[in-house]
Design a protein around this motif. Structure first.
Motif, mmCIF file in Angstrom:
data_model
loop_
_atom_site.group_PDB
_atom_site.id
_atom_site.type_symbol
_atom_site.label_atom_id
_atom_site.label_comp_id
_atom_site.label_asym_id
_atom_site.label_seq_id
_atom_site.Cartn_x
_atom_site.Cartn_y
_atom_site.Cartn_z
ATOM 1 N N ASP A 131 0.820 -1.136 -0.062
ATOM 2 C CA ASP A 131 -0.074 0.037 -0.040
ATOM 3 C C ASP A 131 0.877 1.377 0.164
ATOM 4 N N HIS A 132 2.052 1.229 0.964
ATOM 5 C CA HIS A 132 2.760 2.210 0.940
ATOM 6 C C HIS A 132 3.545 2.705 -0.875
ATOM 7 N N SER A 133 3.726 1.640 -1.115
ATOM 8 C CA SER A 133 4.544 1.535 -2.469
ATOM 9 C C SER A 133 3.648 2.204 -3.450
ATOM 10 N N ARG A 134 2.446 1.711 -3.367
ATOM 11 C CA ARG A 134 1.539 2.253 -4.473
ATOM 12 C C ARG A 134 1.153 3.612 -4.155
ATOM 13 N N ARG A 135 1.035 3.854 -2.973
ATOM 14 C CA ARG A 135 0.843 5.542 -2.674
ATOM 15 C C ARG A 135 2.086 6.581 -3.363
ATOM 16 N N LEU A 136 3.209 5.772 -2.968
ATOM 17 C CA LEU A 136 4.301 6.400 -3.672
ATOM 18 C C LEU A 136 4.569 6.562 -5.131
#
Length: 135
Positions: A40-45
């Motif tokens: 999820d964090h990677s997707r937000r980035l």
């Protein structure tokens, strides 16, 4: 012929590995949750499209690699442990000594469990280092 005592012995022998399977299942749940958070964090980035986030992207990728390696090793260890339990049952039912098969399988299972734990520890270390940088 098969005696009820033999079946009882087979069940007793397989109880410990089955508890180990339950513990591995719990670890897999923890790792899956961590993987989801990192993804999820990677997707937000990726959605933010900021050029300064390259360090963050590499960090997420490294964490995901450690988690995926741990999941792979734990999954393989559950398969091997299941073979151990099945082999122990077969040994009791057929009254054939299969300890020459069970011992290396169990040792390999423990090795995979240790490697998975190391991968998990490395992922946690990366997460802690990243969190400390943020403060």
């Amino acid at each position: 012929t098969l005696h009820p005592e033999s079946l009882s012995k087979a069940i007793q022998l397989s109880v410990s590995p089955v508890f180990l399977l339950a513990g591995i299942g719990a670890l897999l749940n923890v790792l899956s949750a961590r993987l989801a958070r990192v993804a999820d964090h990677s997707r937000r980035l990726s959605e933010s499209d900021a050029s300064g986030d390259e360090f963050e992207r590499r960090h997420c990728k490294r964490r995901m690699q450690h988690i995926l390696r741990a999941i792979w090793l734990l999954t393989c260890s559950t398969l091997l442990l299941s073979i151990v339990v099945a082999t122990m049952f077969m040994s009791v039912l057929t009254q054939i000594d299969l300890s020459a098969i069970v011992a290396p399988l169990f040792i390999t299972t423990m090795g995979m469990l240790m490697l998975a734990s190391i991968s998990f520890l490395m992922e946690v270390k990366l997460a802690i280092e990243h969190m400390q940088r943020s403060f």
